[in-house]
Design a protein around this motif. Structure first.
Motif, PDB file in Angstrom:
ATOM      1  N   TYR B 373      13.924   5.306 -13.232  1.00  0.00           N
ATOM      2  CA  TYR B 373      12.613   5.566 -13.819  1.00  0.00           C
ATOM      3  C   TYR B 373      12.135   6.968 -13.439  1.00  0.00           C
ATOM      4  CZ  TYR B 373       7.743   4.796 -15.126  1.00  0.00           C
ATOM      5  OH  TYR B 373       6.500   4.891 -15.701  1.00  0.00           O
ATOM      6  N   GLN B 678       8.570  -5.313 -17.546  1.00  0.00           N
ATOM      7  CA  GLN B 678       7.984  -4.346 -16.612  1.00  0.00           C
ATOM      8  C   GLN B 678       7.292  -3.207 -17.365  1.00  0.00           C
ATOM      9  OE1 GLN B 678      10.472  -2.352 -13.626  1.00  0.00           O
ATOM     10  NE2 GLN B 678       8.607  -1.563 -12.680  1.00  0.00           N
ATOM     11  N   ALA B 679       7.942  -2.711 -18.392  1.00  0.00           N
ATOM     12  CA  ALA B 679       7.396  -1.551 -19.100  1.00  0.00           C
ATOM     13  C   ALA B 679       6.062  -1.882 -19.771  1.00  0.00           C
ATOM     14  CB  ALA B 679       8.397  -1.044 -20.134  1.00  0.00           C
ATOM     15  N   THR B 739      13.871   0.172 -18.914  1.00  0.00           N
ATOM     16  CA  THR B 739      12.457   0.402 -18.599  1.00  0.00           C
ATOM     17  C   THR B 739      11.997   1.807 -18.995  1.00  0.00           C
ATOM     18  OG1 THR B 739      12.855  -1.084 -16.754  1.00  0.00           O
ATOM     19  CG2 THR B 739      10.728   0.015 -16.812  1.00  0.00           C
ATOM     20  N   VAL B 743       9.197   3.245 -21.852  1.00  0.00           N
ATOM     21  CA  VAL B 743       8.051   4.058 -21.435  1.00  0.00           C
ATOM     22  C   VAL B 743       8.129   5.439 -22.088  1.00  0.00           C
ATOM     23  CG1 VAL B 743       6.888   5.139 -19.472  1.00  0.00           C
ATOM     24  CG2 VAL B 743       7.750   2.799 -19.282  1.00  0.00           C
ATOM     25  N   MET B 760       3.053   2.144 -15.844  1.00  0.00           N
ATOM     26  CA  MET B 760       3.358   0.793 -16.321  1.00  0.00           C
ATOM     27  C   MET B 760       2.401  -0.213 -15.670  1.00  0.00           C
ATOM     28  SD  MET B 760       7.492   0.869 -16.102  1.00  0.00           S
ATOM     29  CE  MET B 760       7.585   1.290 -14.367  1.00  0.00           C
ATOM     30  N   PRO B 761       2.199  -1.349 -16.278  1.00  0.00           N
ATOM     31  CA  PRO B 761       2.654  -1.745 -17.612  1.00  0.00           C
ATOM     32  C   PRO B 761       1.785  -1.096 -18.697  1.00  0.00           C
ATOM     33  CG  PRO B 761       1.347  -3.508 -16.646  1.00  0.00           C
ATOM     34  CD  PRO B 761       1.443  -2.429 -15.609  1.00  0.00           C
TER      35      PRO B 761
END
Ligand SMILES: Cc1cc2nc3c(=O)[nH]c(=O)nc-3n(C[C@H](O)[C@H](O)[C@H](O)COP(=O)(O)OP(=O)(O)OC[C@H]3O[C@@H](n4cnc5c(N)ncnc54)[C@H](O)[C@@H]3O)c2cc1C
Lengths: 181, 777, 287
Positions: B373, B678-679, B739, B743, B760-761
Motif C-alpha cells: 500500500y 479494506q479499501a 487494496t 484506492v 481507507m476505508p
C-alpha cells in the motif's frame, strides 16, 4: 454520542429547579426508574429499566446531580450497569426564563459500553432524545400538577406518567389528524 | 510418455461436497457424552481495575460446575505465549483470565462452566464484577505522547519496541540528490479478520491414560500442542490436538489463545469434556485484529520519476497484549518496503505501541499489504506530482528480468521475476489506452471515473527456519497402503485452501494412481508427523514440496519392488499408469496394487529393501519465494452519493507453477474481496472510551456477493528455483495486490477535483465530503 | 448468543394471542418472522418472559384485493409481498420495496407486520406504507381499531401499538392507471438496512400534472416520516425536472437526522434529498 435539545416547562424557573432537585420527582419523571434512593450529596442510587421497543434491559447505577449555578445550571452524571452492558451519560441542564415559562436546554454525551455498545449505538441518539423528551414532558406535568394543587388548595396529586405518555401520544395523533394536512 | 493427468488441471475440490452439503465436522459439531460448556465473562471496560469478583451467586446456580477467576487460577496456566523475538521487546504478562486489571473490551475476566450453554450464560450474567474504570487510550499517537495512561505500568510506557533499519549515508545522499521529495501519511486501518467459522475448542481428558485431546479451530495444530502442553503443564506427547474442519482463518487462527488453554485445563481438572464456541461478537472483540499501522512516508525522486530513496516511520497499533506473532508483523512491512522496485536506499523505523484494544496479529497478507500500500500509493503520488503516467513511473523503477536474483536494500534476495511482463499483460487485458481515452472524455462531462494500478511483489512460502520463530520447514508422509490406496499426511493444516485436492493431484500423478485413491490427512497431531501449519502462503510451496519429496522416496521403493516382482533390474522397469512393465519382456506386468501388497506381505524382499511402502520427508526451504503481479481496477463514482462502483477488475498474478488453476483463482478471488473490504468498507472502530463500535456484522461491513465485481484473472508463470516444483504460493496475493489498486482508482477518479489522497476505508460519506469540499472551494 | 429462558406460546387465534398479551403485559413479546426479535433474544438485549408466536394463527398471512384496497395480512412474508401478482398489479410500491429488504433468507422469514411493528428507524416498509397511505388494523383487548400509517410511527422503535395490541392487517389503496411509484434506497453497507430510503407515490392527470402525492422517508430520522414539504411543492404542479429538484431539496425539512458511527446527520439529510430526487425521477419514468 453527543445529544442536545430543549424543552419548555410552563413554570417559573425556581419552581422547575425545585422539581429537579426533588428525589421523588426525579423518580417519577426519569423514564424506567424502578428504584431511586438518595445517597446524599446529590447522589442517587437507581435501578432502571431502560430501552426502546423490544430492546429492554435492567441497569443498576448512580445518578449524580450537581447544581453548578443554583437555579440556572445543573450538571448531571448517570452510569448504569447491567447484563447488557453499561450506559453512561454526562451533561448539563441550563434553565432560562422565557415568556411563558422556563426553557431547559440540555447538552451532553451518552455512551454505551459492553455487549450493547455496537448494536445499540445506532439507536442511541434517537433513544436518548426520546427519553429526554419523556423526562421533560413528565416534568412539565409535575409542574402543572403543583400549580393545580396550589390554585385549588387541594393536596398534590402526583401524575402517573406512563398513562400520561400514552395520552400525549394519543392527543398528538389526533392533533395531527385534524391539522396535519 | 507423459503420465501426468492431474497436475495443472482445474479439478473441482474434493472437499466441496461435504462442505456444501453441511456434512463435515467443525468443532461445534463435536458432541461428547457428559460434555460441559464454558462461557466467558468479558470486560465491558477498555481499561479498569478489577476490585472484586463475586462468584457465589453464579456458583450456587443449579447446573453450574465451576467458576474460575484470574486470581483463582493464578500460576496454574502460564501466560499466553508470544513467539516473536526482538531485541528490547517488552513482553507483558498475558494471563488467560485477567488479574487485577483489564486492558481491552472483551478481555476474559472469568470462566463459567455448566452442564449446558444456557445455564453457563445465565450464571455468567449473575457474576458480579466490580470495576474501577481507568483512563483509556486507543489512539496510537496519543498512547506514545507524554502523559498518556500507561497500559502496563511495570513496563514504564506504551512503547513495546522500536525497530530501526538505518538508511545511513546512502539515504541521506538520496534525499540530497532528489529533485522532488514527497511526503505523505498513509494509514492502514485495523480490520476484523471475520473467518466464517468463529473459534471453538473442545477438550477431553482420560485420567487413566493421562491423555488430553483438544479439538480446536486452528491453523497450527502442532505448534498449538507444544504451547498448550507448556501452558497447562503436561508432557507434550500426552496432548493430542485435532484441527477438524476449520472454516477459514486468514491468520486469525494462527495463534494460541487463552480459551484454548482454559478449556484444556478445565477438562483435565474436571475430568469431563468441556466445550467453548465463540460467538460472533466475541470473535469481533477478542480474536486478533489485523493491520493497524500509521505510515509516515518520505520519498526522494528524480525529475524523471526514478526513486532514489524511501524513508518510512511506522507506528504500529499492537493492542493491549502480544498474541503469538503480534510484534512480528510490522517488521514484515519494513522488510518488504522495496516492493517490486529498485530503491537504492531505504530506511525505516517501527514503533510498536500498546493500546487499550484487542491485539493485532497476522491477517491475510500480514505486513505485506501495508508495504504494498505504501509503495503503490507512493508510485501514484509520484506520477501525479511529475505529471507522468502511473505505468511509466512503475516501469521505470522495476528491476529488469536479467537483474535477478535481485537484492533489495532491505536485505531480501528476490530469486526470479518479470514485473513488467505482468504489468503489460494486465494493461493489455484491461485495454489501458482505450480506458484512458474514455476517462478523458468522461471527465469532460464531469463524470468521475478512475483507473488504479497496483504492482506488487510479496514474500511467500514462509520460510527458511532461520527467519521464523518456530521453524519454517514442513513435513509430509506418503504411505501406500497394502491395497494400493495412498494416504498422504501433511504437517500443513489447510482450512479452506483445497490442499486435499491439490496434494492428491500431485501424488496421484507421481504414483500413477487415480485421484480418488489418494487421501490427504491433516490437522491431527496423533496421526500426522510434527508440522508447522498453514499460513504465509506456505502450504503448497513448502508443504507440497515435502509431499513431493516424500513421494519420490516412495516411488523409489515402488520401483525396487516392481523390479523384484518382475525379476529385472530396476533400470529395466517401465512405469505405466498404475502398472510396471519389463522393458525386455513387455508381456510381463505388475500392477501398482500387486507391488503394494508385496511390500507389506514381505515374503520376498528386494536386496537391501525394508518392508512397507512409506516415506516421510521434512522439507527446509532455502529461501522465501517472491510471487508478483499487477492488478488494475476501474471505478465509477456516483458524484451525488459518493458510492464507488468497481466497473472492471483485472488481476495478473505470477505464483510460479500451478497445480490446480481453480484453486489459484479461488485464492485470488477471495483475496481481492478481502482487499476490497479494506479499501472501501471495513474498519475496526473503538470509541475514545475503548468501546468496540464495530463489534457485530450489522456495524462492521464485510463485502457481500453484491459488492463484488466481476474479476478477470490472468497469469504469467515464472517458476521459482527455491523448490523443485517451482511453486511460489498464492494465498495472500489478492489481498496484497488489490487494496492499493482500488484506492488508486478512487483517488484517480477524484483527481480532477483536487484530491491527492484519501485514507481507507473509502466510504461513500468520506468521498461525498471530499466532493463537498470541492464544491465550496 | 444464547437467549435467556422464556415460556413459549403458540395461540391459534388472534383473540387467544391478545389474551396472552393481556395476561403477561410487558413481560410478553409477540414473535412474527423473528428476523428482528430473535437476534435481540440471542444477544439477550430482549429478555421477555413469554414469547407469543403468531406463526400458528392460520389466517394472518394473505393478500387480497378488497374493493379499492389491497389487504395484506400482518404475517405475510416479505418474499410473498414481493412476488404477489395482486401487489405487483395494484400497489407496485410495496413489491418494489420488499425486494430491497435484507437477503432472500430474511425475506422468506420476515413479515410485513413485524417490520412495521418493530419500527426500526432504518426499516424499508415503513417508508412504503407511508407513501402508500396505508391504514393498519390493530386488534387489542378492546376490540379492533384502524390507525393511519402516518400516526403509527411514534418514535424510534416505538409505534402507536399499545402493549396488548397486535397488528393484523395492512390496507393499501390500489394503484390507478395514473399512479406512479418508486422506492429508492441507499444501503448501510454492513446491515443492508436503509441509510436512507425514499418511497414516492404520485397520482398524475392526463397532462402529467401531480394530483396526489405521498412521500415516505426512512433511515434518516428516529422514525420514518412523511416528507410533507416535498409533497407541497409537487402537488398541483406539472412535474418538470425543475419542480422535482426543488421539491427534493425539502426532503429532510423539519426532521432531526440521526448521527451514528455509520453516517453523519448531514450525510443522511443529503441522501434524503438525493433519494427523493431519484425516486421521483424513476416514478415519472415509469410510463
Ligand atoms: C440479516 C438481516 C437483514 C435485514 N435487512 C433488512 C433490510 O434491509 N430492511 C428492512 O426493512 N429490514 C431488514 N431486516 C429486518 C427484517 O425485515 C425483519 O423481518 C423485520 O424488521 C421484522 O419482522 P419479523 O416478522 O421478522 O418480526 P419479529 O422479529 O418476529 O418481531 C419484531 C418486533 O415486532 C413485534 N411484532 C411482530 N409482529 C407483530 C404484530 N403483528 N403485532 C405486534 N407486534 C409485532 C415483535 O414483538 C418484535 O418486537 C433484516 C433482518 C436481518 C436478520
Amino acid at each position: 454520542m453527543k445529544i442536545a435539545g430543549k424543552h419548555t416547562v410552563i413554570a417559573e424557573r425556581r419552581e422547575v429547579w425545585q422539581l429537579l432537585v426533588d428525589p421523588e420527582v426525579l423518580r417519577r419523571c426519569t423514564p424506567g426508574v424502578e428504584e431511586l434512593r438518595a445517597a446524599g450529596d446529590g447522589r442517587y442510587e437507581v435501578v432502571m429499566r431502560l430501552g426502546v421497543g423490544a430492546v429492554q434491559g435492567r441497569y443498576e447505577g448512580r445518578i449524580r446531580v450537581e447544581p453548578e449555578v443554583p437555579e440556572v445550571v445543573m450538571k448531571l452524571e448517570v452510569e448504569g450497569r447491567g447484563p447488557q452492558g453499561i450506559v453512561r451519560g454526562k451533561g448539563a441542564l441550563r434553565l432560562e426564563e422565557e415568556n411563558e415559562g422556563t426553557e431547559i436546554t440540555y447538552e451532553g454525551e451518552v455512551q454505551l459500553g459492553g455487549p450493547i455498545a455496537s448494536v445499540g449505538q445506532r439507536m442511541l441518539q434517537s433513544t436518548a432524545r426520546m427519553l429526554a423528551g419523556q423526562f421533560f414532558t413528565a416534568l412539565a406535568a409535575e409542574a402543572a400538577a403543583r400549580q393545580r394543587a396550589q390554585a385549588t388548595g387541594q393536596p398534590l396529586q402526583p401524575p402517573k406518567h406512563g398513562i400520561f405518555r400514552n395520552l400525549v401520544r394519543f392527543l398528538w395523533s389526533l392533533l395531527k389528524r385534524w391539522f396535519g394536512r | 510418455m507423459d503420465k501426468r493427468k492431474y497436475v495443472g488441471e482445474a479439478i473441482p475440490r474434493v472437499e466441496d461436497r461435504r462442505l456444501v452439503t453441511g456434512t463435515s465436522h467443525y468443532v461445534d459439531d463435536i458432541r461428547l457424552p457428559e460434555m460441559l460448556h464454558m462461557v466467558l465473562v468479558r470486560s465491558p471496560y477498555g481499561h479498569a481495575r478489577i476490585n472484586r469478583i463475586e462468584t457465589a451467586a453464579a456458583e450456587a446456580m443449579p447446573g453450574v460446575v465451576a467458576v474460575l477467576t484470574g486470581e483463582a487460577i493464578r500460576g496454574r496456566i502460564k501466560s499466553i505465549p508470544c513467539a516473536s523475538e526482538m531485541e528490547g521487546l517488552k513482553v507483558p504478562e498475558h494471563p488467560v483470565l485477567a488479574v487485577e486489571r483489564v486492558r481491552y473490551v472483551g478481555e476474559p475476566v472469568a470462566a463459567v462452566v455448566a452442564k449446558d450453554r444456557y445455564t453457563a450464560q445465565d450464571a455468567a450474567d449473575r457474576l458480579e464484577v466490580e470495576y474501577e474504570p481507568l483512563e483509556v487510550v486507543v489512539d496510537v499517537e496519543r498512547a506514545v505522547a507524554p502523559g498518556a495512561p500507561v497500559i502496563h505500568e511495570e513496563l514504564g510506557d506504551n512503547v513495546a519496541f522500536v525497530l530501526r533499519f538505518e538508511g545511513g549515508e546512502a539515504l541521506k545522499a538520496a534525499f540530497e540528490r532528489a529533485d522532488v521529495v514527497i511526503e505523505q501519511r498513509l494509514v492502514n486501518q485495523r480490520l476484523h479478520p471475520v473467518a466464517m467459522e468463529p473459534r471453538g475448542v473442545v477438550a477431553e481428558y482420560w485420567p487413566g491414560e493421562d491423555r488430553l485431546t483438544v479439538w480446536s479451530s486452528t491453523q497450527i495444530p502442532h505448534l498449538l500442542r507444544t504451547q498448550l502442553a507448556m501452558m497447562v503443564g503436561m508432557a507434550e506427547h500426552r496432548v493430542r490436538v485435532i484441527a477438524p474442519e476449520v472454516g477459514g482463518g486468514f491468520g486469525s487462527k494462527l495463534n494460541v489463545y487463552g480459551e484454548e488453554a482454559l478449556v484444556a485445563y478445565l477438562a483435565r481438572e474436571l475430568k469431563k469434556p468441556v466445550k467453548w464456541v465463540e460467538t460472533r461478537r466475541e470473535n469481533m472483540m477478542s480474536t486478533i485484529h489485523g493491520r493497524g499501522q500509521i505510515n509516515d512516508v518520505r520519498v526522494a525522486v528524480t525529475r524523471d520519476g526514478r526513486v532514489l530513496g524511501l524513508e518510512v516511520r511506522i507506528l504500529s497499533d499492537l493492542g493491549a497484549y502480544h498474541q503469538l506473532l503480534t510484534p512480528g508483523i510490522p517488521p514484515l512491512t519494513g522488510l518488504m518496503l522495496s516492493g517490486p522496485y529498485k530503491i537504492p536506499a531505504i530506511g525505516y523505523e517501527i514503533v510498536g505501541v500498546f493500546t487499550n484494544a484487542m491485539s493485532t496479529d497476522a491477517y491475510r497478507g500480514a505486513g505485506r499489504p501495508e508495504a504494498t500500500y505504501v509503495l503503490e500509493r507512493v508510485m501514484d503520488l509520484i506520477a501525479r506530482q511529475l505529471e507522468m503516467d502511473p505505468v511509466e513511473v512503475r516501469v521505470k523503477n522495476f528491476p529488469q528480468p536479467e537483474e535477478f536474483p535481485y537484492e533489495t536494500a532491505t536485505g531480501l534476495a528476490y530469486d526470479s521475476g518479470d514485473y513488467e511482463a505482468a504489468l503489460r499483460k494486465a494493461l493489455e487485458v484491461v485495454e489501458y489506452e482505450k480506458l484512458r481515452q474514455e476517462q478523458a472524455e468522461r471527465r469532460q462531462r464531469g463524470e468521475l471515473m478512475g483507473i488504479g494500478i497496483s504492482s506488487y511483489v510479496e514474500i511467500c512460502a514462509l520460510g527458511p527456519s532461520a527467519a521464523l520463530p518456530a521453524g519454517g520447514w514442513e513435513s509430509a508422509t506418503v504411505r501406500v497402503e497394502p491395497t494400493g490406496k495412498v494416504t498422504v499426511l501433511t504437517g500443513a493444516s489447510p482450512h479452506g485452501q483445497g490442499q486435499e485436492t491439490s496434494f492428491a493431484q500431485l501424488v496421484a500423478d507421481e504414483l500413477g494412481v487415480p485421484l480418488e485413491d489418494v487421501y490427504v490427512v491433516h490437522g491431527d497431531t496423533a496421526v500426522v508427523p510434527y508440522g508447522i501449519g498453514t499460513f504465509g502462503s506456505r502450504a503448497t510451496a513448502v508443504g507440497g514440496t515435502a509431499v513431493y519429496e516424500a513421494v519420490q522416496m516412495v516411488k523409489e521403493k515402488v520401483r525396487s519392488f516392481a523390479a523384484h516382482l518382475l525379476g529385472v533390474d530396476w533400470e529395466e522397469v517401465e512405469e505405466g499408469v498404475g502398472e510396471y512393465r519389463s522393458r525386455r519382456d513387455p508381456e510381463r506386468v505388475v500392477s501398482f496394487q500387486e507391488v503394494a501388497q508385496a511390500a507389506y506381505l514381505a515374503k520376498s524382499l528386494p536386496p537391501g529393501v525394508t518392508p512397507g511402502l512409506e516415506a516421510t520427508y521434512f522439507f527446509e526451504p532455502s529461501n522465501f519465494t517472491f510471487p508478483f503481479g499487477t492488478h488494475v481496477a476501474v471505478v465509477d463514482i456516483d458524484p451525488e452519493t459518493g458510492e464507488v462502483k468497481i466497473r472492471r477488475y483485472v488481476a495478473v498474478d505470477d505464483c510460479g507453477r500451478v497445480i490446480n488453476p481453480l484453486l489459484v483463482e479461488g485464492q485470488i478471488h477471495g483475496g481481492i474481496v478481502q482487499a476490497l473490504g479494506q479499501a472501501l468498507m471495513e474498519e475496526v472502530v473503538y470509541d475514545e472510551w475503548g468501546q468496540l463500535l464495530s463489534g457485530d456484522l450489522s456495524s462492521y461491513a464485510v463485502p457481500r456477493a453484491g459488492d463484488v465485481p466481476w474479476m478477470e484473472t490472468a497469469r504469467t508463470e515464472t517458476p521459482t528455483t527455491v523448490n523443485p516444483m517451482g511453486i511460489k504460493g498464492v494465498g495472500e496475493a489478492g489481498t496484497i495486490g488489490a487494496t492499493p489498486a482500488i484506492v488508486n482508482a478512487v483517488v484517480d477518479a477524484l483527481a480532477p477535483r483536487g484530491v491527492r489522497h484519501v485514507d481507507m476505508p473509502l466510504t461513500p460519506e468520506k468521498i461525498w465530503r471530499l466532493l463537498q469540499g470541492d464544491a465550496k472551494a | 448468543m444464547i437467549p435467556s429462558a422464556f415460556d413459549y406460546y403458540a395461540p391459534k387465534t388472534v383473540a387467544e394471542a391478545v389474551a396472552l398479551l393481556q395476561q403477561y403485559g410487558e413481560e410478553a413479546k409477540v414473535l412474527a418472522g423473528g428476523q428482528s426479535l430473535l437476534p435481540l433474544l440471542k444477544l439477550r438485549l430482549a429478555t421477555p418472559r413469554v414469547v407469543v408466536d403468531l406463526g400458528r394463527i392460520p389466517d394472518l398471512a394473505y393478500i387480497r384485493q378488497d374493493g379499492n384496497e389491497v389487504a395484506i395480512g400482518a404475517m405475510t412474508r416479505h418474499e410473498t409481498v414481493e412476488q404477489s401478482e395482486v401487489v405487483r398489479r395494484h400497489c407496485r410500491l410495496l413489491a418494489a420495496t420488499a425486494a430491497t429488504i435484507g437477503d432472500v433468507q430474511v425475506r422468506n422469514r420476515g413479515t410485513i407486520g413485524g417490520s412495521l411493528a418493530h419500527a426500526d428507524p432504518a426499516g424499508d416498509f415503513p417508508a412504503a406504507v407511508l407513501a402508500a397511505e396505508a391504514r393498519l388494523k390493530v386488534v387489542g383487548p378492546g376490540g379492533e381499531r384502524w390507525i393511519a400509517a402516518e400516526d403509527f410511527f411514534v418514535d424510534v422503535m416505538t409505534t402507536a401499538l399499545d402493549a396488548g395490541e397486535i397488528l393484523t392487517e395492512i390496507r393499501v389503496p390500489v394503484d390507478s392507471a395514473h399512479t406512479r411509484s418508486a422506492y429508492e434506497k441507499v444501503r448501510q453497507k454492513a446491515s443492508g438496512f436503509a441509510l436512507c430510503g425514499v418511497a414516492v407515490r404520485l397520482q398524475l392527470d392526463e397532462n402529467r400534472r401531480c394530483q396526489g402525492v405521498a412521500v415516505g422517508v426512512t433511515g434518516v430520522g428516529a422514525k420514518a416520516y412523511r416528507a410533507r414539504a416535498v409533497e407541497e411543492v409537487l402537488r398541483g404542479e406539472a412535474l418538470t425536472e425543475t419542480v422535482v429538484v426543488a421539491a427534493a431539496e425539502k426532503a429532510a425539512q423539519g426532521v432531526e437526522p440521526s448521527e451514528d458511527a455509520q453516517a453523519s446527520a448531514a450525510y443522511r439529510a443529503h441522501l434524503a434529498r438525493v433519494c427523493t430526487r431519484r425516486a421521483l425521477r424513476r416514478a415519472l419514468a415509469e410510463g
